[in-house]
Enzyme design. Structure first.
Site, PDB file in Angstrom:
ATOM      1  N   LYS A   1       0.812  -1.213   0.000  1.00 30.14           N
ATOM      2  CA  LYS A   1       0.000   0.000   0.000  1.00 30.14           C
ATOM      3  C   LYS A   1       0.845   1.262   0.000  1.00 30.14           C
ATOM      4  O   LYS A   1       1.861   1.337   0.687  1.00 30.14           O
ATOM      5  CB  LYS A   1      -0.892   0.019   1.236  1.00 30.14           C
TER       6      LYS A   1
ATOM      7  N   GLU B   1     -18.827 -15.603  -5.183  1.00 29.82           N
ATOM      8  CA  GLU B   1     -19.089 -14.154  -5.312  1.00 29.82           C
ATOM      9  C   GLU B   1     -19.315 -13.680  -6.746  1.00 29.82           C
ATOM     10  O   GLU B   1     -18.985 -12.550  -7.094  1.00 29.82           O
ATOM     11  CB  GLU B   1     -17.970 -13.330  -4.655  1.00 29.82           C
TER      12      GLU B   1
ATOM     13  N   CYS C   1      -8.903  -1.273 -11.113  1.00 28.97           N
ATOM     14  CA  CYS C   1      -9.513  -0.048 -10.612  1.00 28.97           C
ATOM     15  C   CYS C   1     -10.647  -0.374  -9.652  1.00 28.97           C
ATOM     16  O   CYS C   1     -11.156  -1.483  -9.644  1.00 28.97           O
ATOM     17  CB  CYS C   1     -10.092   0.752 -11.776  1.00 28.97           C
TER      18      CYS C   1
ATOM     19  N   CYS D   1      -4.677  -8.390   3.705  1.00 28.60           N
ATOM     20  CA  CYS D   1      -3.655  -8.500   2.677  1.00 28.60           C
ATOM     21  C   CYS D   1      -2.979  -7.161   2.428  1.00 28.60           C
ATOM     22  O   CYS D   1      -3.468  -6.130   2.877  1.00 28.60           O
ATOM     23  CB  CYS D   1      -4.264  -9.032   1.382  1.00 28.60           C
TER      24      CYS D   1
ATOM     25  N   HIS E   1      -1.820 -12.490  -7.197  1.00 31.18           N
ATOM     26  CA  HIS E   1      -1.845 -11.286  -8.036  1.00 31.18           C
ATOM     27  C   HIS E   1      -1.004 -11.421  -9.284  1.00 31.18           C
ATOM     28  O   HIS E   1      -0.801 -10.460 -10.017  1.00 31.18           O
ATOM     29  CB  HIS E   1      -1.450 -10.069  -7.219  1.00 31.18           C
TER      30      HIS E   1
HETATM   31  N1  39S Z   1     -10.356  -2.206  -2.992  1.00 28.23           N
HETATM   32  C1  39S Z   1     -11.610  -2.518  -3.352  1.00 28.23           C
HETATM   33  N2  39S Z   1     -12.575  -1.626  -3.344  1.00 28.23           N
HETATM   34  N3  39S Z   1     -11.921  -3.781  -3.737  1.00 28.23           N
HETATM   35  C2  39S Z   1     -10.984  -4.744  -3.769  1.00 28.23           C
HETATM   36  O1  39S Z   1     -11.301  -5.882  -4.138  1.00 28.23           O
HETATM   37  C3  39S Z   1      -9.682  -4.454  -3.377  1.00 28.23           C
HETATM   38  N4  39S Z   1      -8.716  -5.419  -3.374  1.00 28.23           N
HETATM   39  C4  39S Z   1      -7.322  -5.096  -3.124  1.00 28.23           C
HETATM   40  C5  39S Z   1      -7.142  -3.814  -2.388  1.00 28.23           C
HETATM   41  N5  39S Z   1      -8.143  -2.849  -2.612  1.00 28.23           N
HETATM   42  C6  39S Z   1      -9.391  -3.152  -2.995  1.00 28.23           C
HETATM   43  C7  39S Z   1      -6.610  -5.114  -4.451  1.00 28.23           C
HETATM   44  N6  39S Z   1      -7.278  -4.267  -5.380  1.00 28.23           N
HETATM   45  C8  39S Z   1      -9.821  -5.173  -8.523  1.00 28.23           C
HETATM   46  C9  39S Z   1      -9.705  -3.918  -7.998  1.00 28.23           C
HETATM   47  C10 39S Z   1      -8.869  -3.669  -6.929  1.00 28.23           C
HETATM   48  C11 39S Z   1      -8.132  -4.668  -6.392  1.00 28.23           C
HETATM   49  C12 39S Z   1      -8.230  -5.947  -6.887  1.00 28.23           C
HETATM   50  C13 39S Z   1      -9.077  -6.197  -7.961  1.00 28.23           C
HETATM   51  C14 39S Z   1     -10.670  -5.437  -9.700  1.00 28.23           C
HETATM   52  O2  39S Z   1     -10.752  -6.540 -10.159  1.00 28.23           O
HETATM   53  N7  39S Z   1     -11.319  -4.433 -10.274  1.00 28.23           N
HETATM   54  C15 39S Z   1     -12.051  -4.613 -11.473  1.00 28.23           C
HETATM   55  C16 39S Z   1     -11.230  -4.131 -12.640  1.00 28.23           C
HETATM   56  O3  39S Z   1     -10.433  -3.202 -12.497  1.00 28.23           O
HETATM   57  C17 39S Z   1     -13.370  -3.862 -11.437  1.00 28.23           C
HETATM   58  C18 39S Z   1     -14.358  -4.518 -10.509  1.00 28.23           C
HETATM   59  C19 39S Z   1     -15.764  -4.051 -10.764  1.00 28.23           C
HETATM   60  O4  39S Z   1     -16.230  -3.149 -10.108  1.00 28.23           O
HETATM   61  O5  39S Z   1     -11.432  -4.698 -13.709  1.00 28.23           O
HETATM   62  N8  39S Z   1     -16.445  -4.629 -11.723  1.00 28.23           N
HETATM   63  C20 39S Z   1     -17.785  -4.259 -12.111  1.00 28.23           C
HETATM   64  C21 39S Z   1     -18.630  -5.507 -12.291  1.00 28.23           C
HETATM   65  O6  39S Z   1     -18.080  -6.606 -12.284  1.00 28.23           O
HETATM   66  C22 39S Z   1     -17.759  -3.471 -13.390  1.00 28.23           C
HETATM   67  C23 39S Z   1     -17.039  -4.229 -14.432  1.00 28.23           C
HETATM   68  C24 39S Z   1     -16.779  -3.477 -15.706  1.00 28.23           C
HETATM   69  O7  39S Z   1     -15.761  -2.896 -15.929  1.00 28.23           O
HETATM   70  O8  39S Z   1     -19.828  -5.365 -12.409  1.00 28.23           O
HETATM   71  N9  39S Z   1     -17.726  -3.537 -16.632  1.00 28.23           N
HETATM   72  C25 39S Z   1     -17.544  -3.054 -17.946  1.00 28.23           C
HETATM   73  C26 39S Z   1     -17.886  -1.599 -18.019  1.00 28.23           C
HETATM   74  O9  39S Z   1     -18.668  -1.112 -17.180  1.00 28.23           O
HETATM   75  C27 39S Z   1     -18.381  -3.866 -18.894  1.00 28.23           C
HETATM   76  C28 39S Z   1     -18.025  -5.332 -18.792  1.00 28.23           C
HETATM   77  C29 39S Z   1     -18.381  -6.097 -20.038  1.00 28.23           C
HETATM   78  O10 39S Z   1     -19.347  -5.731 -20.727  1.00 28.23           O
HETATM   79  O11 39S Z   1     -17.672  -7.060 -20.345  1.00 28.23           O
HETATM   80  O12 39S Z   1     -17.340  -0.938 -18.910  1.00 28.23           O
HETATM   81 ZN    ZN Z   2      -6.860 -10.115   0.066  1.00 28.68          ZN
END
Ligand code: 39S
Ligand code: ZN
Length: 776
Positions: free
Chosen positions: A120, A501, A533, A660, A711
């Site tokens: 972090k 999930e 993000c 983590c 990761h």
């Molecule tokens: N902080 C938060 N808030 N959450 C966490 O999980 C974590 N984990 C640690 C520490 N901090 C955290 C590590 N950080 C992601 C993000 C942060 C992480 C770890 C993983 C992650 O996977 N983020 C996703 C990404 O960047 C986005 C997750 C999300 O909100 O890809 N997904 C939405 C969903 O699943 C929106 C997805 C999306 O982008 O509903 N949809 C598209 C769009 O809107 C369309 C998708 C499609 O049509 O195929 O444009």
């Molecule tokens: Zn974790």
């Protein structure tokens, strides 16, 4: 002339262009050239936005394809040994491939190297790549990214202010990878290369350089303190004519005030959001000097509109004292930590107009910076006047809004009783009852909760939102996915299952969406690490839980199997930490409100027959105040919030927590005080270093040290995991040990997930057999 100074702008792009391009490049869908073009386009767009708002000191080198600390390592050639073969093989024109290998690991063409550690960035949800140093570390000017970016902006007619991580902060952020030296001792080797870069920037026409030294606002030991004057006089001496703005943020200077003002720099930036009161103490230091003060009055860490009147109350006396030539107006820190543009939020169903009117994202914050400069100087045009009036109205509207306050929530907080944050019995008693209820083997296996959020799963959710899937169709698809995951885990021999999930977008946003007191955005993305993000929900009012949030899918998964399915919740401190939270009441108050909502969910899960419930608190360490003097108070209310959420259940319900991405050694006693029955914790990127702390402290409850890094797409071998588990077993009694990955698996694809979890279960079996043998 009162000037405006920006410290950094979000680099993922308003539509997450960088995320999409990076991921396309990694999967071979676009070329390096195409990726570089996307990067350049984002830089150009950001510079243009800042120019059009009228920002005077526009940053460059605040862009990054992955992380600015990793950029710094590449800039100064701090490339760990294990990547050298790859660097040689690929050659300099493949700098980007080397860079991503350091960030993500590399497993191709017979090369198999692990990623660098990630942790972090101060107390934010941004993660940086930890520099690795060895005793005979050498540095050389390896990447010219900073120069290239300066040059690109110059082509647009903008003389930018390159942003560099300060040499002391850069070294402090890293880790010694062998014994026998302190990383700060490397400063004499680093400085010449640093100067080499600075002189090149100067030669290209740079006038100001921003040197980020956030550590100067933290608690420093004497060694570090004495290094600052030495380093800055050398920088000054070696770079005549170049002007430095020494930039501090995330805290006030406090006891380092004298030190900071003694340094030979041309400007000093102060975070006046975190270090609110520090102006008083700096005034006397400013006499008889020509130092410029950069006043960080616009909050770079949160999304509330600036209160112009109170900012002007801070700024005006400084201008009176120093004259407008010696004052800059700025955000408190880089705008990296807020979303790009509020104008993109047009859906009132998720962000009501009333709430939207209280907010400002990065682009809006630039205008705020400019407005405050104009207002402070009193040369006000009509448009600024109108915005100032609207600003005043928005402040008044928010401070009196009925949307925010709910008596029932406040009463419940007021009536929290003495035993409410305590389990009924001690851990020893609970462990026995839970063992009777669950009948788990030695070294029980589990996962952290999430399974791959594939493109398909996400596109179903996107289609549901667009209306091209009905709720029924969507639920059917999620049901099938969950069924498959449960059956797969059963067939593999995992002991405590999860439902996967698939129905969740994010572990914080998902809960925010179901709680009263929250609003959301469509596009309010903030970089978390690399291409990943988050979209932090906006907590604007008193929090309550109108109905069950997770019971449906958890109970469904449990109905498919006789094995225990773990209910998955996000803890109150993490929900607080990863939301944009209100600034009109103490954080502790908000945390307790969330804690009671989660507590109700925990009890509801127990009622629905769920025997194991995990309350994730990965952000508990990240929320720790940066200054020691403030930490005790935080730890007390943070631990209490967790305990409030966990203590509504019977002894035989097993409470897990997960953490983590942080160094936990210094708060281990408080982690123990959370009194979770099992903690699963990230350890593998640091080769189980963390366990020493758990062993020294003799951690009382059960613990699952992560046996592999999720990761990275790299698949670990069974042997690697057995090795790490043996290491763990040497310091933690076998009866306390669980076997699990480092973190949730949502960022991974299925093939590597299946291979890795299969190997993990095999590793647990090997361990059980070896214990059996020693018993025989
Ligand atoms: N902080 C938060 N808030 N959450 C966490 O999980 C974590 N984990 C640690 C520490 N901090 C955290 C590590 N950080 C992601 C993000 C942060 C992480 C770890 C993983 C992650 O996977 N983020 C996703 C990404 O960047 C986005 C997750 C999300 O909100 O890809 N997904 C939405 C969903 O699943 C929106 C997805 C999306 O982008 O509903 N949809 C598209 C769009 O809107 C369309 C998708 C499609 O049509 O195929 O444009
Ligand atoms: Zn974790």
């Amino acid at each position: 002339m009162l000037r405006t100074n920006n410290l950094g702008y979000p680099r993922i792009g308003a539509q997450r262009e960088l995320k999409k391009a990076n991921e396309a490049f990694w999967s071979g869908k676009i070329s390096r050239r195409e990726l570089l073009d996307v990067g350049l386009k984002i830089c150009q767009t950001n510079w243009e936005i800042q120019r059009s708002v009228g920002i005077d000191l526009i940053p460059s080198n605040d862009f990054s394809f992955y992380d600015q600390v990793l950029d710094t390592s590449l800039t100064f050639g701090a490339i760990p040994q294990r990547y050298h073969a790859l660097a040689d093989k690929k050659g300099v024109e493949h700098e980007l491939e080397l860079y991503f290998a350091m960030a993500r690991g590399y497993q191709q063409e017979g090369v198999d190297v692990t990623a660098m550690e990630m942790t972090k960035w101060f107390d934010t949800n941004y993660h940086y790549i930890v520099p690795e140093f060895v005793k005979n570390q050498s540095f050389s000017l390896f990447s010219e990214k900073a120069i290239n970016e300066f040059y690109e902006a110059k082509k647009m007619g903008i003389i930018t202010k390159p942003v560099l991580l300060g040499p002391i902060t850069y070294l402090l952020l890293g880790k010694e990878k062998e014994a026998g030296f302190h990383r700060l001792d490397l400063i004499d080797k680093l400085l010449p290369v640093y100067n080499q870069l600075l002189s090149k920037l100067k030669a290209h026409g740079a006038e100001w350089v921003q040197i980020d030294e956030p550590f100067l606002a933290l608690d420093l030991d004497d060694k570090t303190k004495s290094l600052y004057p030495k380093v800055f006089s050398q920088l000054k001496q070696a770079n005549p004519g170049l002007k430095f703005v020494l930039t501090t943020y995330f805290e006030g200077l406090r006891d380092n005030t004298d030190l900071a003002f003694s340094l030979p720099v041309n400007a000093l930036h102060l975070d006046l959001v975190r270090g609110e009161g520090q102006l008083q103490s700096v005034f006397p230091k400013l006499k008889n000097k020509d130092l410029v003060l950069s006043l960080g009055v616009v909050d770079g860490r949160n999304i509330w509109k600036n209160d112009y009147e109170s900012s002007l109350g801070l700024v005006r006396p400084v201008v009176d004292e120093l004259g407008s030539n010696r004052v800059w107006i700025a955000p408190s820190c880089s705008l990296l930590h807020v979303p790009c543009d509020l104008d993109l939020e047009t859906d009132e169903a998720i962000l009501p107009a009333t709430v939207k009117n209280w907010l400002a994202f990065a682009k809006q914050k630039l205008t705020e910076v400019k407005d405050i400069a104009v207002l402070a100087e009193g040369r006000v045009d009509e448009a600024t006047q109108a915005r100032a009036l609207a600003n005043k109205e928005a402040q008044e509207d928010r401070s009196t809004s009925k949307l925010i306050h709910h008596d029932a929530v406040k009463q419940r907080i007021a009536s929290i009783g003495k035993g409410d944050d305590q389990r009924k019995s001690t851990f020893a008693v609970r462990k026995q009852k839970q063992q009777q209820a669950l009948g788990l083997p030695l070294f029980p296996t589990t996962t952290i909760g999430s399974f791959p959020q594939t493109k398909e799963v996400r596109s179903w959710r996107a289609q549901l939102k667009k209306g091209s899937l009905t709720a029924e169709q969507y639920n059917d698809l999620i049901r099938k996915e969950t069924e498959e995951a449960v059956h797969w885990q059963e067939s593999l021999g995992i002991d405590v299952l999860v439902h996967g999930e698939f129905e969740r977008n994010d572990m914080v946003e998902y809960f925010g969406e179901q709680l009263q007191g929250y609003a959301f955005t469509k596009n309010g993305w903030v970089q978390s690490y690399g291409s990943r993000c988050v979209k932090p929900p906006v907590l604007y009012g008193d929090v309550s839980r109108p109905k069950d949030m997770t019971v449906f899918w958890t109970a469904f998964a449990q109905s498919l199997t006789k094995l225990p399915v773990k209910g998955m919740l996000t803890g109150p401190v993490t929900i607080l930490q990863w939301s944009f939270v209100r600034n009109d009441q103490p954080r502790s108050e908000t945390a307790f409100q969330i804690a009671l909502a989660i507590r109700d969910e925990v009890v509801a899960l127990e009622k629905a027959g769920i025997k194991v419930i995990q309350i994730d608190e990965p952000a508990i360490r990240e929320g720790l105040p940066l200054r020691k003097a403030d930490q005790q108070n935080y730890l007390e209310w943070a631990v209490k919030a967790f305990r409030l959420s966990a203590s509504g259940v019977g002894d035989d319900t097993q409470i897990h927590t997960h953490m983590c991405y942080s160094e936990f050694n210094d708060i281990i006693a408080h982690i123990a005080a959370m009194d979770a029955d099992v903690i699963t914790i990230e350890t593998s990127r640091s080769q189980m270093e963390l366990l020493d702390a758990f062993a020294d402290f003799s951690y009382p409850n059960d613990i699952g040290p992560g046996v592999y890094d999720i990761h990275s797409p790299r698949v670990p071998s069974k042997e690697e995991m057995v090795f790490l588990l043996e290491k763990a077993k040497a310091v933690i009694p076998a009866e306390q040990l669980w076997v699990n990955p480092d973190c949730g698996l949502k960022t991974r694809a299925w093939p590597e997930t299946k291979a890795a979890i299969e190997a993990m279960v095999a590793a647990a079996k090997t361990l059980r057999e070896s214990v059996q043998e020693t018993v025989d």
